[in-house]
Design a protein around this motif. Structure first.
Motif, PDB file in Angstrom:
ATOM      1  N   ALA A 151      55.538 100.905  37.774  1.00 35.33           N
ATOM      2  CA  ALA A 151      54.944  99.571  37.662  1.00 35.33           C
ATOM      3  C   ALA A 151      55.920  98.557  37.068  1.00 35.33           C
ATOM      4  N   VAL A 152      56.661  98.959  36.046  1.00 35.72           N
ATOM      5  CA  VAL A 152      57.531  98.012  35.327  1.00 35.72           C
ATOM      6  C   VAL A 152      58.551  97.333  36.238  1.00 35.72           C
ATOM      7  N   PRO A 153      59.310  98.075  37.049  1.00 33.47           N
ATOM      8  CA  PRO A 153      60.294  97.379  37.903  1.00 33.47           C
ATOM      9  C   PRO A 153      59.653  96.374  38.858  1.00 33.47           C
ATOM     10  N   LEU A 154      58.464  96.700  39.346  1.00 30.17           N
ATOM     11  CA  LEU A 154      57.777  95.784  40.259  1.00 30.17           C
ATOM     12  C   LEU A 154      57.337  94.516  39.536  1.00 30.17           C
ATOM     13  N   LEU A 155      56.846  94.680  38.321  1.00 36.09           N
ATOM     14  CA  LEU A 155      56.418  93.516  37.542  1.00 36.09           C
ATOM     15  C   LEU A 155      57.606  92.614  37.214  1.00 36.09           C
ATOM     16  N   VAL A 156      58.729  93.220  36.901  1.00 34.61           N
ATOM     17  CA  VAL A 156      59.941  92.435  36.618  1.00 34.61           C
ATOM     18  C   VAL A 156      60.374  91.676  37.876  1.00 34.61           C
ATOM     19  N   GLN A 157      60.258  92.321  39.034  1.00 36.74           N
ATOM     20  CA  GLN A 157      60.602  91.644  40.294  1.00 36.74           C
ATOM     21  C   GLN A 157      59.711  90.428  40.525  1.00 36.74           C
ATOM     22  N   VAL A 158      58.429  90.584  40.228  1.00 38.80           N
ATOM     23  CA  VAL A 158      57.492  89.466  40.409  1.00 38.80           C
ATOM     24  C   VAL A 158      57.872  88.311  39.490  1.00 38.80           C
ATOM     25  N   ILE A 159      58.173  88.627  38.235  1.00 37.61           N
ATOM     26  CA  ILE A 159      58.547  87.577  37.274  1.00 37.61           C
ATOM     27  C   ILE A 159      59.824  86.877  37.718  1.00 37.61           C
ATOM     28  N   LYS A 160      60.783  87.655  38.183  1.00 37.80           N
ATOM     29  CA  LYS A 160      62.052  87.076  38.634  1.00 37.80           C
ATOM     30  C   LYS A 160      61.839  86.159  39.835  1.00 37.80           C
ATOM     31  N   SER A 161      60.990  86.575  40.749  1.00 36.28           N
ATOM     32  CA  SER A 161      60.740  85.786  41.953  1.00 36.28           C
ATOM     33  C   SER A 161      59.865  84.568  41.667  1.00 36.28           C
ATOM     34  N   GLN A 162      58.837  84.764  40.862  1.00 35.83           N
ATOM     35  CA  GLN A 162      57.845  83.709  40.646  1.00 35.83           C
ATOM     36  C   GLN A 162      58.202  82.753  39.511  1.00 35.83           C
ATOM     37  N   ASN A 163      58.866  83.259  38.500  1.00 38.15           N
ATOM     38  CA  ASN A 163      59.136  82.514  37.276  1.00 38.15           C
ATOM     39  C   ASN A 163      57.935  82.700  36.341  1.00 38.15           C
ATOM     40  N   PRO A 164      58.175  82.951  35.067  1.00 43.56           N
ATOM     41  CA  PRO A 164      57.064  83.193  34.143  1.00 43.56           C
ATOM     42  C   PRO A 164      56.146  81.990  33.946  1.00 43.56           C
ATOM     43  N   SER A 165      56.608  80.809  34.298  1.00 39.94           N
ATOM     44  CA  SER A 165      55.774  79.619  34.108  1.00 39.94           C
ATOM     45  C   SER A 165      54.724  79.460  35.207  1.00 39.94           C
TER      46      SER A 165
END
Length: 200
Positions: A151-165
């Motif tokens: 799960a962790v690598p996928l969540l990091v990918q989402v944050i990188k793509s989407q931006n935490p904001s």
């Protein structure tokens, strides 16, 4: 003497003409009619059955990707997590390919026809958004299976793509907090861009 050498050549020419003529005559058993409808394709699993190739029925389409996500949601509801993982992985792949293809088309038409380029740019962004959504859902399924290492690598990918904001990026970061991978909370509403200090 000349006649003796001419006969083999004559035979060879006659045989060649007969062979050529036999190829020109159509053989009914081998000829197949092409489909009358050009929008039908041959199914590789059963070449005798034709299927329409409309975008809505194709797996490589928004509808195809959304259908996979819907099937994954049904699988999650019935706690069939293995099936959900498979469907979400496929959806993620479909949307990623769509995004890449539309980006390529955007690049190809940029500066030539901006109207076409803008249309493909929008589709690339929509595809990327759906890819990130399917990635996030896949991470949630891995969490439900107690597989944080997936799960962790996928969540990091989402944050990188989407931006935490952005909403999806913020939700992905919240999942990392709950997993204990991240330890500093982040509230999207309190986001203030860091501006560099003025130069003196």
């Amino acid at each position: 003497m000349k006649f003796a050498t001419t006969v083999p050549w004559l035979r060879l020419c006659c045989v060649s003409l007969l062979a050529t003529a036999s190829f020109l005559i159509p053989v009914r058993g081998f000829a197949q009619a092409l489909p009358n409808n050009p929008n039908q394709a041959i199914d590789p699993n059963d070449p005798n059955i034709l299927r329409p190739t409309a975008q809505s029925s194709s797996i490589l389409s928004f509808d195809g990707g959304k259908r996979l996500m819907s099937e994954a949601e049904s699988a999650v509801s019935s706690q069939n997590y293995d099936s959900a993982v498979k469907k979400l992985q496929e959806a993620r792949l479909v949307f990623n390919q769509l995004s890449n293809f539309y980006q390529d088309l955007t690049s190809s038409f940029s500066g030539i026809d901006n109207r076409v380029a803008d249309s493909h740019r929008r589709k690339a962004l929509e595809s990327a958004q759906m890819r990130d959504e399917s990635t996030y859902r896949l991470a949630l399924v891995y969490r439900a299976q107690n597989k944080p290492e997936l799960a962790v690598p996928l969540l990091v990918q989402v944050i990188k793509s989407q931006n935490p904001s952005r909403e999806l990026g913020s939700k992905a970061y919240q999942q990392l907090l709950e997993l204990g991978f991240a330890d500093v909370p982040f509230e999207r509403g309190n986001f203030k861009p860091i501006t560099p200090a003025p130069k003196k």
